[in-house]
Motif scaffolding. Sequence first.
Motif, PDB file in Angstrom:
ATOM      1  N   VAL A 160      -2.099  22.963 -14.377  1.00 39.39           N
ATOM      2  CA  VAL A 160      -3.221  22.305 -14.298  1.00 39.39           C
ATOM      3  C   VAL A 160      -2.941  20.735 -14.468  1.00 39.39           C
ATOM      4  CG1 VAL A 160      -5.437  21.723 -15.747  1.00 39.39           C
ATOM      5  CG2 VAL A 160      -4.544  24.194 -15.407  1.00 39.39           C
ATOM      6  N   GLU A 184      -4.044  17.608 -16.147  1.00 36.27           N
ATOM      7  CA  GLU A 184      -5.210  17.204 -17.449  1.00 36.27           C
ATOM      8  C   GLU A 184      -5.601  16.007 -17.724  1.00 36.27           C
ATOM      9  OE1 GLU A 184      -3.878  19.865 -21.134  1.00 36.27           O
ATOM     10  OE2 GLU A 184      -1.829  19.032 -20.334  1.00 36.27           O
ATOM     11  N   GLU A 191       1.151  18.350 -12.419  1.00 33.73           N
ATOM     12  CA  GLU A 191       0.595  19.695 -13.072  1.00 33.73           C
ATOM     13  C   GLU A 191       1.214  19.977 -14.237  1.00 33.73           C
ATOM     14  OE1 GLU A 191       0.893  23.047 -10.409  1.00 33.73           O
ATOM     15  OE2 GLU A 191      -0.993  22.114  -9.240  1.00 33.73           O
TER      16      GLU A 191
END
Length: 389
Positions: A181, A183, A176
């Motif tokens: 997140v 990506e 993350e």
Amino acid sequence: MQMGGDHALYYATNMSEFMPSALAKPHGEVSVLKRNIDSSLNNITFVKGDGEVSPTLVDYIHDEKTRVQGVIILKGGEVVYEAYPGMNQQDTHLWASVSKSAVGTILTMLEVEGKVDMKMSITHYVPELKGSEWDKVTMLDAMNMASGLDISENAANTLNPRSVFQRMLAADFNVENADGVIEDEMKVLREVSVIPNEEPGKVARYSSTVTKVLGVAIEYIENKPFTEVFEDRLWSKIGARASAQVNLTPAGHAVAYGLINSRLDDLARYGLLFTPSWEVVADAKVISDEVLNEMQNGGNREAYLAGEFTESSWVKASFGKDMPIYNSHQWDAVWEDGALFKHGNLYQNLYVDPSRDVVGVAFSTSPVYLTPDLLSGYLRQAAKELAGK
């Protein structure tokens, strides 16, 4: 891993337990590296950039703080120095940014073969990045790390978890980002920004992000995974004792900017390809004179002096008055005498000196807070002494 302790050594010698990997396999018989050990090399010293004399080589590599794992020096294709103060001889270890030398070498081979035009935009070869700031960067400027983009590994980008550099690392390692997140790696690369008032080609700034894109370019140009190209063009040619492991991103791209892993003696065999003693490991000349000449003479001194390479602690400490003239084609240092050098995170070293017919390689897991790395200075000094200066 960056702190250089026992955990770092485990990661560095077992990276394929933590990330997917592909194998570049050896072909044919193992090439024989004859031993002609010169114990006097233990006593090598050199004058550091601050004017002080270094410790002896043997004292430096056995200093617990440096965490040097292994060193090999070859002269005329023979091993004249070999020590494993930290690792086992049969272990594999990550090359870190020494891997970039393979990216630069393969692309130079493709250039000489007419498959790459160094004047073209890098996005000509990596269409996923068309329409971004990468359009302004030529292949040559990317090869020489003078992109004009805000992707260098300076303190600001290294310490900023939201920099493109750090986001790329998170994406490639499948973890993350700072916002929680995971990506897409290529989408991250599209979000680069330019450095204000800096045109591509003007300032050399060290960047794994550039090498990441060049590695993807190789895959597009050859229509093969990077590891297969690396095996076909380099690893299969050297009589390697073992496979090289190349770690992969979630998208399947090779982490060609840093995660090639091999035995130390096989890295030495790779280094011999750049010297007159290539016949010790290869049946035919792999690195042509034209390819070697491009790498030795393809740098930009003005960009080098204007950039960040000369400020690296290991450059200032190891070379002092014997400074390189520039970086070139993914090599960190090129001297007027044609020697080339590539440094890697945690203090990996590859020194090739064609005119003196010397190769020096070293693996370490030195902590990032330990500065500077002196191994590069010892390897160049050893080449001079072995060749009678």
